[in-house]
Design a protein around this motif. Structure first.
Motif, PDB file in Angstrom:
ATOM      1  N   SER A 179      36.609  39.975  28.799  1.00 51.67           N
ATOM      2  CA  SER A 179      37.502  40.018  29.961  1.00 51.67           C
ATOM      3  C   SER A 179      36.728  39.697  31.229  1.00 51.67           C
ATOM      4  CB  SER A 179      38.133  41.413  30.107  1.00 51.67           C
ATOM      5  OG  SER A 179      39.034  41.674  29.058  1.00 51.67           O
ATOM      6  N   THR A 180      37.333  38.885  32.095  1.00 44.85           N
ATOM      7  CA  THR A 180      36.716  38.523  33.372  1.00 44.85           C
ATOM      8  C   THR A 180      37.738  38.715  34.482  1.00 44.85           C
ATOM      9  OG1 THR A 180      35.191  36.968  32.347  1.00 44.85           O
ATOM     10  CG2 THR A 180      35.638  36.663  34.689  1.00 44.85           C
ATOM     11  N   GLU A 181      37.310  39.406  35.517  1.00 48.26           N
ATOM     12  CA  GLU A 181      38.245  39.889  36.529  1.00 48.26           C
ATOM     13  C   GLU A 181      38.471  38.899  37.671  1.00 48.26           C
ATOM     14  OE1 GLU A 181      38.470  44.004  39.045  1.00 48.26           O
ATOM     15  OE2 GLU A 181      38.146  43.969  36.882  1.00 48.26           O
ATOM     16  N   VAL A 182      39.724  38.751  38.044  1.00 45.50           N
ATOM     17  CA  VAL A 182      40.079  38.026  39.270  1.00 45.50           C
ATOM     18  C   VAL A 182      39.727  38.907  40.465  1.00 45.50           C
ATOM     19  CG1 VAL A 182      42.039  37.209  40.637  1.00 45.50           C
ATOM     20  CG2 VAL A 182      41.888  36.629  38.216  1.00 45.50           C
ATOM     21  N   ASP A 183      39.245  38.284  41.518  1.00 45.85           N
ATOM     22  CA  ASP A 183      38.882  38.991  42.750  1.00 45.85           C
ATOM     23  C   ASP A 183      40.006  39.952  43.155  1.00 45.85           C
ATOM     24  OD1 ASP A 183      38.281  39.728  45.404  1.00 45.85           O
ATOM     25  OD2 ASP A 183      37.428  37.775  45.879  1.00 45.85           O
ATOM     26  N   ALA A 184      39.676  41.235  43.262  1.00 45.00           N
ATOM     27  CA  ALA A 184      40.684  42.259  43.562  1.00 45.00           C
ATOM     28  C   ALA A 184      41.356  42.044  44.910  1.00 45.00           C
ATOM     29  CB  ALA A 184      40.042  43.641  43.520  1.00 45.00           C
ATOM     30  N   ARG A 185      40.714  41.300  45.800  1.00 45.99           N
ATOM     31  CA  ARG A 185      41.310  41.048  47.116  1.00 45.99           C
ATOM     32  C   ARG A 185      42.514  40.126  47.027  1.00 45.99           C
ATOM     33  NH1 ARG A 185      35.457  39.753  49.658  1.00 45.99           N
ATOM     34  NH2 ARG A 185      35.421  38.687  47.634  1.00 45.99           N
ATOM     35  N   LEU A 186      42.747  39.550  45.837  1.00 48.39           N
ATOM     36  CA  LEU A 186      43.920  38.696  45.615  1.00 48.39           C
ATOM     37  C   LEU A 186      45.056  39.450  44.927  1.00 48.39           C
ATOM     38  CD1 LEU A 186      42.092  35.473  44.343  1.00 48.39           C
ATOM     39  CD2 LEU A 186      42.696  36.094  46.696  1.00 48.39           C
ATOM     40  N   SER A 187      44.935  40.756  44.825  1.00 42.41           N
ATOM     41  CA  SER A 187      45.870  41.547  44.020  1.00 42.41           C
ATOM     42  C   SER A 187      47.309  41.501  44.491  1.00 42.41           C
ATOM     43  CB  SER A 187      45.407  43.010  43.973  1.00 42.41           C
ATOM     44  OG  SER A 187      44.175  43.132  43.315  1.00 42.41           O
ATOM     45  N   PHE A 188      47.531  41.083  45.731  1.00 39.09           N
ATOM     46  CA  PHE A 188      48.904  41.049  46.256  1.00 39.09           C
ATOM     47  C   PHE A 188      49.365  39.616  46.540  1.00 39.09           C
ATOM     48  CE2 PHE A 188      46.926  45.086  47.271  1.00 39.09           C
ATOM     49  CZ  PHE A 188      47.816  45.958  46.683  1.00 39.09           C
ATOM     50  N   ASP A 189      48.677  38.652  45.941  1.00 42.21           N
ATOM     51  CA  ASP A 189      48.989  37.235  46.146  1.00 42.21           C
ATOM     52  C   ASP A 189      49.124  36.559  44.783  1.00 42.21           C
ATOM     53  OD1 ASP A 189      48.939  34.458  46.667  1.00 42.21           O
ATOM     54  OD2 ASP A 189      47.729  34.723  48.473  1.00 42.21           O
ATOM     55  N   THR A 190      50.362  36.366  44.358  1.00 41.67           N
ATOM     56  CA  THR A 190      50.618  35.804  43.031  1.00 41.67           C
ATOM     57  C   THR A 190      50.020  34.409  42.883  1.00 41.67           C
ATOM     58  OG1 THR A 190      52.648  37.085  42.739  1.00 41.67           O
ATOM     59  CG2 THR A 190      52.432  35.080  41.428  1.00 41.67           C
ATOM     60  N   ASP A 191      50.294  33.518  43.831  1.00 39.15           N
ATOM     61  CA  ASP A 191      49.834  32.136  43.713  1.00 39.15           C
ATOM     62  C   ASP A 191      48.316  32.046  43.714  1.00 39.15           C
ATOM     63  OD1 ASP A 191      52.441  31.270  43.615  1.00 39.15           O
ATOM     64  OD2 ASP A 191      52.558  30.768  45.740  1.00 39.15           O
ATOM     65  N   ALA A 192      47.663  32.824  44.579  1.00 41.14           N
ATOM     66  CA  ALA A 192      46.199  32.780  44.634  1.00 41.14           C
ATOM     67  C   ALA A 192      45.590  33.335  43.355  1.00 41.14           C
ATOM     68  CB  ALA A 192      45.700  33.574  45.841  1.00 41.14           C
ATOM     69  N   TRP A 224      52.782  44.349  41.383  1.00 41.57           N
ATOM     70  CA  TRP A 224      53.913  43.474  41.050  1.00 41.57           C
ATOM     71  C   TRP A 224      53.484  42.011  41.123  1.00 41.57           C
ATOM     72  CZ3 TRP A 224      58.431  44.013  38.729  1.00 41.57           C
ATOM     73  CH2 TRP A 224      59.352  42.962  38.796  1.00 41.57           C
ATOM     74  N   ALA A 225      52.717  41.657  42.170  1.00 43.45           N
ATOM     75  CA  ALA A 225      52.252  40.271  42.321  1.00 43.45           C
ATOM     76  C   ALA A 225      51.337  39.880  41.173  1.00 43.45           C
ATOM     77  CB  ALA A 225      51.522  40.110  43.657  1.00 43.45           C
ATOM     78  N   GLY A 226      50.465  40.792  40.760  1.00 42.12           N
ATOM     79  CA  GLY A 226      49.567  40.495  39.651  1.00 42.12           C
ATOM     80  C   GLY A 226      50.303  40.308  38.341  1.00 42.12           C
ATOM     81  N   ILE A 227      51.315  41.130  38.107  1.00 45.82           N
ATOM     82  CA  ILE A 227      52.096  41.028  36.864  1.00 45.82           C
ATOM     83  C   ILE A 227      52.884  39.723  36.832  1.00 45.82           C
ATOM     84  CG2 ILE A 227      53.937  42.099  35.500  1.00 45.82           C
ATOM     85  CD1 ILE A 227      52.955  44.815  36.725  1.00 45.82           C
ATOM     86  N   ARG A 228      53.413  39.308  37.971  1.00 44.30           N
ATOM     87  CA  ARG A 228      54.121  38.025  38.029  1.00 44.30           C
ATOM     88  C   ARG A 228      53.147  36.859  37.754  1.00 44.30           C
ATOM     89  NH1 ARG A 228      57.139  40.801  37.300  1.00 44.30           N
ATOM     90  NH2 ARG A 228      57.352  39.392  35.548  1.00 44.30           N
ATOM     91  N   ALA A 229      51.942  36.961  38.281  1.00 41.52           N
ATOM     92  CA  ALA A 229      50.938  35.930  38.003  1.00 41.52           C
ATOM     93  C   ALA A 229      50.625  35.878  36.518  1.00 41.52           C
ATOM     94  CB  ALA A 229      49.664  36.201  38.805  1.00 41.52           C
ATOM     95  N   ALA A 230      50.476  37.042  35.901  1.00 41.40           N
ATOM     96  CA  ALA A 230      50.166  37.093  34.472  1.00 41.40           C
ATOM     97  C   ALA A 230      51.270  36.461  33.634  1.00 41.40           C
ATOM     98  CB  ALA A 230      49.942  38.538  34.045  1.00 41.40           C
ATOM     99  N   ALA A 256      56.485  41.030  30.830  1.00 36.89           N
ATOM    100  CA  ALA A 256      55.827  39.783  31.241  1.00 36.89           C
ATOM    101  C   ALA A 256      55.121  39.097  30.089  1.00 36.89           C
ATOM    102  CB  ALA A 256      54.833  40.067  32.366  1.00 36.89           C
ATOM    103  N   GLY A 257      55.027  39.783  28.951  1.00 36.66           N
ATOM    104  CA  GLY A 257      54.418  39.174  27.775  1.00 36.66           C
ATOM    105  C   GLY A 257      52.907  39.096  27.816  1.00 36.66           C
ATOM    106  N   VAL A 258      52.264  40.060  28.489  1.00 37.67           N
ATOM    107  CA  VAL A 258      50.816  39.993  28.600  1.00 37.67           C
ATOM    108  C   VAL A 258      50.157  40.361  27.276  1.00 37.67           C
ATOM    109  CG1 VAL A 258      50.984  40.564  31.041  1.00 37.67           C
ATOM    110  CG2 VAL A 258      50.418  42.375  29.406  1.00 37.67           C
ATOM    111  N   THR A 259      48.929  39.916  27.118  1.00 37.67           N
ATOM    112  CA  THR A 259      48.201  40.152  25.870  1.00 37.67           C
ATOM    113  C   THR A 259      47.759  41.597  25.738  1.00 37.67           C
ATOM    114  OG1 THR A 259      47.440  37.865  25.785  1.00 37.67           O
ATOM    115  CG2 THR A 259      46.143  39.479  24.547  1.00 37.67           C
ATOM    116  N   LEU A 260      47.298  42.197  26.851  1.00 33.27           N
ATOM    117  CA  LEU A 260      46.668  43.511  26.767  1.00 33.27           C
ATOM    118  C   LEU A 260      46.833  44.246  28.092  1.00 33.27           C
ATOM    119  CD1 LEU A 260      43.212  44.145  25.143  1.00 33.27           C
ATOM    120  CD2 LEU A 260      43.592  44.957  27.465  1.00 33.27           C
TER     121      LEU A 260
END
Length: 316
Positions: A96-109, A139-145, A172-176
């Motif tokens: 697992s590799t993490e997306v920058d947490a500062r993007l947690s409220f930006d779906t497109d980013a 919510w933004a992160g789940i929509r991105a996923a 959302a159909g996420v893997t994990l």
């Protein structure tokens, strides 16, 4: 379920756990991971920050500093993919590799960053089916996923503290997903003035059991990976969960224990009807749950702080 040993032939508590649950190493230290033979591993700013100060991994820091990452990635993010590349040589399944947490409220980013991380792994010779993109469960992160999963990019949704978050991830159909046992327990200890909970009374254990039962009752394929353990009792009480990510100290403790006689997760029936949350219902459910709201925000801040600290370390 994972492992080649039946519980009654296991030599210690860790082997008995492996017979029921896929074990993931919560560490960026390759030698520790090799020693305990987990199936999966993870990188995030916190773990990489710890490992980057180790002279054994200086060559990875140097490689990241010398790189010119593409796709808008930073040298810190290249360092995480370099650690991830190495981890794929140590574990047989996902890293697992993490997306920058500062993007947690930006779906497109978040979507753009996840695609860039997968592309960077490709440049390093790592196939996308070895990687889980780790995203905070806003919510933004789940929509991105949801978008990423539809593109074939598997996601690990982290900082899960409530059934509402888990349910939105399932839909959302996420893997994990990664519900955080210990951080839930920490909050309730402080709120209730309690020093210790027995496993059957532990709010963190109860939360994961509830989420797991909901997933199984309603037939979601998403795997549940319990995380953030404070003691071995929490681990043993959740034996039978799809996966657990466990710190080296607790892995060592389990390896030194005789096989534990514990029922783990025995009830996979949920009395909660299948929920269909829109944005408003999700926000209200989180608003109504002070623990989940506070711990999600705190977790995002912590990851962001470690990302900044790693950036400063790399700059210096």
């Amino acid at each position: 379920m994972s492992g080649s040993l039946a519980p009654d032939t296991a030599t210690n508590a860790l082997e008995a756990l492996r017979a029921r649950t896929t074990v993931v190493a919560d560490s960026g230290d390759f030698e520790t991971i090799r020693a305990y033979r987990p199936t999966d591993a993870t990188t995030n700013p916190s773990l990489v920050l710890q490992a980057a100060g180790d002279t054994r991994y200086r060559h990875l820091v140097d490689e990241a500093l010398a790189a010119t990452p593409s796709g808008g990635l930073s040298r810190v993010e290249r360092l995480m993919t370099l650690f991830g590349r190495e981890l794929t040589q140590v574990v047989p399944r996902y890293v697992s590799t993490e997306v920058d947490a500062r993007l947690s409220f930006d779906t497109d980013a978040t979507i753009r960053k996840a695609r860039a991380l997968i592309a960077d792994y490709g440049e390093l010779g790592v196939a996308p089916d070895r990687i889980l993109i780790k995203i905070a469960s806003t919510w933004a992160g789940i929509r991105a996923a949801s978008v990423l999963e539809a593109e074939g990019i598997a996601c690990n949704m982290t900082l899960i503290f409530s059934l509402a978050q888990a349910q939105a991830c399932f839909e959302a159909g996420v893997t994990l997903i990664s519900p955080f046992v210990g951080r839930i327990t920490d909050w309730y200890k402080k709120a209730e003035g309690v020093d210790h909970y027995a496993p059957e009374d532990d709010p963190g254990v109860a939360s994961v059991r509830r989420i797991n039962a909901y997933a199984k009752t309603h037939g979601y394929p998403t795997q549940v990976m319990a995380a953030s353990f404070r003691n071995r009792e929490q681990i043993l009480a959740l034996a039978g969960a799809d996966l657990m990510t466990i710190s080296p100290a607790l892995l060592e403790e389990l390896a030194g224990l005789p096989q534990a006689d514990t029922p783990g997760i025995t009830d996979t029936d949920s009395d909660v009807p299948r929920l269909m949350l829109d944005r408003g219902a999700f926000d209200w459910a989180m608003n109504a749950d002070a623990m989940a709201t506070e711990k999600l925000a705190e977790g995002i801040r912590r990851f962001a702080d470690d990302q900044r600290a790693l950036e400063q370390q790399m700059a210096g």
